[in-house]
Write an enzyme that holds these catalytic residues in place. Structure first.
Site, short mmCIF file in Angstrom:
data_model
loop_
_atom_site.label_atom_id
_atom_site.label_comp_id
_atom_site.label_asym_id
_atom_site.label_seq_id
_atom_site.Cartn_x
_atom_site.Cartn_y
_atom_site.Cartn_z
CG LEU A 15 82.81 135.57 -51.63
CD1 LEU A 15 81.31 135.53 -51.93
CD2 LEU A 15 83.59 135.80 -52.92
NE ARG A 16 84.86 139.22 -42.95
CZ ARG A 16 84.71 138.50 -41.85
NH1 ARG A 16 85.78 138.04 -41.24
NH2 ARG A 16 83.52 138.22 -41.38
N GLY A 17 87.52 139.30 -48.45
CA GLY A 17 88.61 140.05 -49.08
C GLY A 17 88.11 140.87 -50.25
CG ASP A 35 89.02 137.07 -42.16
OD1 ASP A 35 89.65 137.43 -43.18
OD2 ASP A 35 87.80 136.80 -42.18
#
Length: 638
Positions: A253-255, A172
């Protein structure tokens, strides 16, 4: 050998622009160079696909006068001191001061940290990388020294999935991920060979031929880097991104953030000042496929149809051309009807397949079935007792030369000297002698009594051989479903612990090696799903075959300790004297010193206890399926 410059001779690198094909990979690297906040690139692919060549060629395109943009390579065998830094021994010996020498992470500050075969990196180094990548600095507190060094770098890693997958925590951290493969076009393959042979014959001349193209590309990247901060990301495009991420069921919410940053970099790359749908689509292809995986057995990547569906959902979420979202819309961004299943959701198909498998089937029975959805359970951490010397992993306790140093101990033959602890011990002894008046403080001399070695604690990966009973007595409705889920959970556990796994299936008249020893556990799950169920139980044959697999692996990897996991109800029904032969095979396994665990799959009100009898002959711990998945206790812990 002639130098390539007036300074320190360096090898001529294959020009970035001379690489044939691999356009998506080159774009991903360029976008990460334009906007380092994207988080770097993970490159997955088979050997010989120019992964390392392209990454190394990026350095000259982004290097600055201050050294920023440098590509620092981190070897997978690097020690922790080499990665994070260590004390300066010269300063200790000459001046008596403990000063810090920066490591590779500090050298990569404002540049690229490149890790070839990143999936094989030792776990304790992965933890260090995660901390540094998250904080932008590296802190070391050791041997009386506390030091913090800036380490704000872009991660670029290459890996071959056949050698094992990457830990989800590190996966990730990579902003973008690209799967690469050798091109199928004949003309393209011919051109690759032609250029490579030309480079090998005259590296400097080949590089000179592409110098103008390289310079132009470097200028374009530099211009985009200066412009990316001023690129506007309209609210409409942010809603599009949110809708796509929700439609693809991306965790967290990193995506969303990475897609927005990548889209802005793509807009700057093509010379635009505002992000458009074109930029979002390019960003989705690079930033989201690896974030859709719920477990290591999910397929990576986005098909064209899945991408089109996602973009359609994003269009609905973006709404009309007005950039302002409605204030009274309680519906979160998602698919057009809100409740549509995500792409790849096969719940109805799985239920239909499960129903068909619950019906009585003639021999041979149905296939074991596709891997069920993740249950979210954690299986019990089965470990091999004692201390081993195997490859770094996350299962059993092991001596380690690269593990975490806990403290220094008196030197023992055959172990490396802990240099700093030895010097400090000698200095302490000299101070004591001077204080006692036995000697004057002079040049430091090392005595035999001063020698120290490091006590390092680590973990190893093991060979886990699963013997799965898929006979007729195991194919009752609930039992087959439970065993299927448990197999997947245990294989997932082996994946996270970097084990090599093998699967022996016992059914019908013989046992078969369904999955030869492999580190690619997703292959194991796919092959297991194709196995037919039903028939008699050749338990003796299954145990014998498993023992043979262990012995063959011992010859090739003598330090990899085995663990045998048998999933069965204990009924042996195939061949003459089947129960007696099963007990004999179990006793042979025990005499070979193979650590074993029996998972009792027997269910119902009336139980024969045959699995317990088998465990006794194996000298194995007996666990029920519920006990195995209901706790995370460690077996064999000190």
């Amino acid at each position: 050998m002639s130098a390539t410059s007036e300074q320190t001779p360096v090898p001529v690198r294959y020009p970035f622009s001379a690489v044939v094909g691999q356009d998506r990979l080159k774009l991903a690297l360029i976008l990460s160079a334009i906007s380092p906040g994207i988080g770097g690139v993970l490159i997955r692919g088979e050997k010989g696909t120019a992964k390392s060549t392209i990454v190394r060629g990026l350095g000259p395109l982004i290097g600055g006068d201050d050294g920023s943009g440098r590509v620092v390579e981190l070897p997978i065998g690097a020690t922790e001191d080499r990665v994070i830094g260590s004390l300066d021994l010269t300063s200790v010996l000459r001046d008596g001061r403990a000063e810090f020498t920066p490591g590779l992470l500090a050298r990569a500050h404002r540049g690229v940290l490149y890790i070839d075969e990143v999936n094989l990196l030792a776990d304790h180094l992965v933890d260090v990388l995660l901390d540094a990548a998250a904080s932008g600095r590296v802190t070391i507190e050791r041997d009386g020294v506390s030091h913090t060094q800036a380490a704000d770098f872009v991660l670029v890693g290459t890996m071959n999935p056949e050698e094992g997958e990457l830990r989800p925590q590190l996966l990730d951290r990579f902003g973008l991920a690209v799967d690469v493969a050798a091109g199928k076009d004949l003309d393209e393959r011919v051109e690759v060979v032609r250029r490579r042979m030309a480079f090998d014959a005259d590296p400097a001349g080949f590089a000179a031929e592409h110098l103008a193209t390289e310079h132009e590309l470097a200028q374009r990247i530099d211009e985009a880097r200066r412009a990316v901060g001023g690129v506007e990301v309209p609210t409409r495009e942010l809603r599009r991104i949110a809708g796509i991420c929700a439609h693809l069921d991306v965790d967290g919410l990193r995506g969303d953030i990475v897609v927005a940053r990548t889209a802005a970099a793509h807009a700057a790359w093509r010379g635009a000042t505002t992000v458009s749908e074109e930029d979002v689509r390019a960003a989705i292809e690079l930033a989201l496929p690896h974030r859709r995986r719920r477990n290591p057995f999910d397929e990576s990547g986005l098909s064209t149809d899945q991408l089109d569906d996602a973009m359609s959902a994003g269009q609905d979420a973006a709404g009309p051309e007005s950039p302002e979202p409605p204030d009274d819309d309680p519906t979160p961004p998602g698919g057009p009807d809100g409740g549509a299943p995500a792409p790849g959701d096969t719940s109805e198909t799985s239920e239909a397949q499960s129903d068909s498998e619950t019906q009585s089937q003639p021999v041979p029975g149905p296939a074991f079935g596709a891997a069920p959805k993740a249950t979210g359970r954690r299986v019990r951490a089965l470990r091999v007792p004692g201390v081993g010397d195997g490859e770094p992993g996350r299962r059993s306790k092991a001596r380690s030369r690269r593990g975490h140093t806990t403290h220094a101990v008196d030197f023992e033959g055959g172990r490396p000297v802990h240099l700093f602890a030895t010097v400090l011990a000698a200095a302490g002894r000299a101070d004591e002698e001077a204080a006692a008046g036995r000697a004057e403080r002079a040049a430091l001399r090392i005595a035999a009594s001063d020698l120290r070695t490091a006590e390092r604690v680590g973990q190893e990966a093991n060979l886990v051989v699963f013997v799965v009973d898929l006979s007729g007595s195991m194919t009752a409705r609930r039992r087959l479903t439970a065993v299927a889920e448990l197999c997947v959970e245990m294989l997932r556990d082996s994946y996270t612990r970097r084990d090599r796994v093998a699967v022996v299936v016992a059914r019908g008249g013989s046992a078969t090696l369904a999955v030869p020893p492999t580190k690619s556990v997703d292959i194991a799950v796919r092959r297991l799903a194709e196995i037919r169920t039903g028939g008699r139980t050749p338990l003796a044959e299954g145990l014998t075959l498993a023992g043979d697999v262990v012995e063959r692996c011992r010859r090739t990897e003598p330090n990899r300790r085995p663990l045998l996991v048998v999933l069965t109800d204990g009924r042996a029904t195939s061949g003459r004297d089947a129960p007696a032969r099963a007990r004999l095979a179990a006793s042979v396994i025990r005499r070979r010193g193979i650590e074993s665990v029996v998972v009792d799959c027997e269910q119902g009100m009336v139980r024969l206890g045959l699995a317990a009898d088998l465990a006794g002959h194996l000298g194995a711990e007996l666990l029920t399926m519920d006990e195995l998945s209901a706790t995370a206790l460690t077996r064999g812990a000190a």
